[in-house]
Design a protein around this motif. Structure first.
Motif, PDB file in Angstrom:
ATOM      1  N   GLU A 134     -38.805  22.862  15.082  1.00 45.79           N
ATOM      2  CA  GLU A 134     -39.510  22.984  13.808  1.00 45.79           C
ATOM      3  C   GLU A 134     -39.488  21.623  13.124  1.00 45.79           C
ATOM      4  N   ARG A 135     -40.632  21.270  12.536  1.00 45.69           N
ATOM      5  CA  ARG A 135     -40.739  19.973  11.854  1.00 45.69           C
ATOM      6  C   ARG A 135     -41.619  20.131  10.619  1.00 45.69           C
ATOM      7  N   GLY A 136     -41.151  20.940   9.687  1.00 44.12           N
ATOM      8  CA  GLY A 136     -41.953  21.195   8.489  1.00 44.12           C
ATOM      9  C   GLY A 136     -43.117  22.103   8.809  1.00 44.12           C
ATOM     10  N   GLN A 137     -44.325  21.651   8.488  1.00 43.17           N
ATOM     11  CA  GLN A 137     -45.510  22.475   8.742  1.00 43.17           C
ATOM     12  C   GLN A 137     -45.968  22.415  10.191  1.00 43.17           C
ATOM     13  N   SER A 138     -45.484  21.439  10.921  1.00 45.79           N
ATOM     14  CA  SER A 138     -45.857  21.323  12.328  1.00 45.79           C
ATOM     15  C   SER A 138     -44.605  21.394  13.183  1.00 45.79           C
ATOM     16  N   GLY A 139     -44.762  21.246  14.447  1.00 50.58           N
ATOM     17  CA  GLY A 139     -43.623  21.288  15.350  1.00 50.58           C
ATOM     18  C   GLY A 139     -43.733  20.200  16.392  1.00 50.58           C
ATOM     19  N   ILE A 140     -42.711  20.095  17.181  1.00 52.60           N
ATOM     20  CA  ILE A 140     -42.678  19.130  18.271  1.00 52.60           C
ATOM     21  C   ILE A 140     -42.010  19.826  19.445  1.00 52.60           C
ATOM     22  N   ASP A 141     -42.391  19.471  20.657  1.00 53.47           N
ATOM     23  CA  ASP A 141     -41.714  20.041  21.806  1.00 53.47           C
ATOM     24  C   ASP A 141     -41.287  18.932  22.751  1.00 53.47           C
ATOM     25  N   LEU A 142     -40.152  19.159  23.393  1.00 51.67           N
ATOM     26  CA  LEU A 142     -39.559  18.215  24.323  1.00 51.67           C
ATOM     27  C   LEU A 142     -39.316  18.929  25.640  1.00 51.67           C
ATOM     28  N   VAL A 143     -39.442  18.214  26.737  1.00 51.62           N
ATOM     29  CA  VAL A 143     -39.049  18.760  28.028  1.00 51.62           C
ATOM     30  C   VAL A 143     -37.711  18.121  28.367  1.00 51.62           C
ATOM     31  N   VAL A 144     -36.713  18.966  28.619  1.00 56.17           N
ATOM     32  CA  VAL A 144     -35.377  18.463  28.911  1.00 56.17           C
ATOM     33  C   VAL A 144     -34.923  18.960  30.277  1.00 56.17           C
ATOM     34  N   VAL A 145     -33.975  18.236  30.854  1.00 60.40           N
ATOM     35  CA  VAL A 145     -33.426  18.578  32.157  1.00 60.40           C
ATOM     36  C   VAL A 145     -32.397  19.692  31.979  1.00 60.40           C
ATOM     37  N   GLY A 146     -32.590  20.785  32.715  1.00 61.47           N
ATOM     38  CA  GLY A 146     -31.663  21.910  32.671  1.00 61.47           C
ATOM     39  C   GLY A 146     -32.400  23.222  32.545  1.00 61.47           C
TER      40      GLY A 146
END
Length: 104
Positions: free
Chosen positions: A71-83
Motif C-alpha cells: 500500500e502506498r497511499g492512494q496507489s500501490g506498488i508491487d515487488l517480485v521477491v525470491v521465495g
C-alpha cells in the motif's frame, strides 16, 4: 521494524550487435514495512524466466517467487521477491509478532 527481502529487479539492457534493448534481471536487497503489505501472490511468470535462463546465475531451478503488493497511499506498488509465498509470509509476520511482544 523493516523486513529485508531479495527483490528481482527488471531492467532494459542493450542487445549485442543491435540498437534494441532486451529484458534483463538483477537481484538486490529491499527493506519492506510489514504494516504496508496488502497481498502476497506466487509469481509464475518469474519461474518461467528462471527456466529460460533469463535470471541471474546462482538461483536454483526449483526456486519460487512471490509478488508482494504494498500500500502506498492512494496507489500501490508491487515487488517480485525470491521465495515461496509461505516463506515470505512467515518472514513478514514472524517479524511483526516479535514487534508486538516488544511493545508488551
Amino acid at each position: 521494524m523493516l523486513v529485508i527481502l531479495t527483490e528481482v529487479q527488471e531492467y532494459l539492457a542493450p542487445r549485442k550487435g543491435s540498437t534494441e534493448r532486451q529484458r534483463a534481471y538483477s537481484l538486490r536487497e529491499v527493506s519492506v514495512n510489514p504494516s504496508h503489505v496488502v497481498c502476497l501472490r506466487e509469481d509464475e511468470s518469474m519461474k518461467r524466466s528462471l527456466t529460460e535462463g533469463l535470471l541471474p546465475d546462482g538461483l536454483d531451478n526449483r526456486q519460487r517467487f512471490t509478488r508482494v503488493f504494498l500500500e502506498r497511499g492512494q496507489s500501490g506498488i508491487d515487488l517480485v521477491v525470491v521465495g515461496a509465498p509461505e516463506q515470505i509470509r512467515q518472514k513478514i509476520y514472524e517479524n511483526a509478532k516479535e514487534r508486538e511482544l516488544l511493545r508488551g
